[in-house]
Design a protein around this motif. Structure first.
Motif, PDB file in Angstrom:
ATOM      1  N   THR A 189     -66.360 -18.435  47.846  1.00 55.44           N
ATOM      2  CA  THR A 189     -66.038 -17.372  48.796  1.00 55.44           C
ATOM      3  C   THR A 189     -66.984 -16.198  48.612  1.00 55.44           C
ATOM      4  OG1 THR A 189     -63.725 -18.031  48.832  1.00 55.44           O
ATOM      5  CG2 THR A 189     -64.221 -15.795  49.562  1.00 55.44           C
ATOM      6  N   LEU A 190     -67.308 -15.845  47.370  1.00 53.00           N
ATOM      7  CA  LEU A 190     -68.233 -14.747  47.110  1.00 53.00           C
ATOM      8  C   LEU A 190     -69.577 -15.016  47.767  1.00 53.00           C
ATOM      9  CD1 LEU A 190     -69.126 -12.133  45.757  1.00 53.00           C
ATOM     10  CD2 LEU A 190     -69.571 -13.460  43.679  1.00 53.00           C
ATOM     11  N   ILE A 237     -69.251 -14.460  51.528  1.00 51.65           N
ATOM     12  CA  ILE A 237     -69.180 -13.038  51.870  1.00 51.65           C
ATOM     13  C   ILE A 237     -70.546 -12.388  51.702  1.00 51.65           C
ATOM     14  CG2 ILE A 237     -68.212 -10.804  51.161  1.00 51.65           C
ATOM     15  CD1 ILE A 237     -65.600 -12.321  50.585  1.00 51.65           C
ATOM     16  N   VAL A 280     -60.530 -11.350  41.736  1.00 51.65           N
ATOM     17  CA  VAL A 280     -59.948 -12.398  42.578  1.00 51.65           C
ATOM     18  C   VAL A 280     -58.907 -13.184  41.787  1.00 51.65           C
ATOM     19  CG1 VAL A 280     -60.455 -14.590  43.758  1.00 51.65           C
ATOM     20  CG2 VAL A 280     -61.904 -12.584  44.147  1.00 51.65           C
ATOM     21  N   GLU A 321     -59.394 -10.211  54.200  1.00 50.16           N
ATOM     22  CA  GLU A 321     -59.490 -11.571  54.752  1.00 50.16           C
ATOM     23  C   GLU A 321     -58.284 -12.405  54.299  1.00 50.16           C
ATOM     24  OE1 GLU A 321     -60.503 -14.966  56.680  1.00 50.16           O
ATOM     25  OE2 GLU A 321     -61.408 -13.003  56.966  1.00 50.16           O
ATOM     26  N   GLN A 322     -57.904 -12.292  53.041  1.00 53.04           N
ATOM     27  CA  GLN A 322     -56.751 -13.038  52.535  1.00 53.04           C
ATOM     28  C   GLN A 322     -55.469 -12.612  53.245  1.00 53.04           C
ATOM     29  OE1 GLN A 322     -57.609 -15.587  50.432  1.00 53.04           O
ATOM     30  NE2 GLN A 322     -59.564 -14.665  50.962  1.00 53.04           N
ATOM     31  N   TRP A 326     -62.674  -8.996  50.880  1.00 50.85           N
ATOM     32  CA  TRP A 326     -62.081 -10.287  50.548  1.00 50.85           C
ATOM     33  C   TRP A 326     -60.554 -10.226  50.667  1.00 50.85           C
ATOM     34  CZ3 TRP A 326     -58.735 -11.954  46.712  1.00 50.85           C
ATOM     35  CH2 TRP A 326     -58.595 -13.354  46.590  1.00 50.85           C
TER      36      TRP A 326
END
Length: 102
Positions: A28-29, A32, A54, A97-98, A94
């Motif tokens: 995910t990093l 992004i 995270v 987004e979650q 992030w």
């Protein structure tokens, strides 16, 4: 739409694309960062902090304050203020987004 909102839309689009391709091993990093580059590139210490935030976020039941508190309680912090702010910027994107997917 301001710059932050546009970046969030871009991030969501890219994450949706990658989620459709479940065979990808990209983190995910990394996803992004593709949107944020060249504005923000994290060094190894920043990547480690992002990963820890995270993991803390997941461990503490999706609570941002607990994720940050656990990190801030650590006496081994090695990031400058600027580096710390950059990680917080990406972490906040992030988290948003979650929250949008729950």
């Amino acid at each position: 739409m301001n710059e932050v909102e546009q970046k969030l839309v871009d991030i969501k689009f890219i994450l949706d694309m990658y989620n459709a391709r479940a065979d990808t091993s990209e983190s995910t990093l990394d996803k992004i960062q593709k949107v944020l580059i060249p504005k923000t590139q994290l060094n190894d210490n920043q990547k480690e902090m992002f990963t820890r935030l995270v993991n803390n976020y997941s461990w503490f039941g999706s609570l941002v304050d607990h994720a940050l508190y656990d990190y801030l309680s650590d006496s081994e912090r090695t990031l400058s203020n600027k580096e710390f702010a950059q990680v917080l910027e990406i972490f906040s994107l992030w988290v948003m987004e979650q929250e949008g997917t729950e």
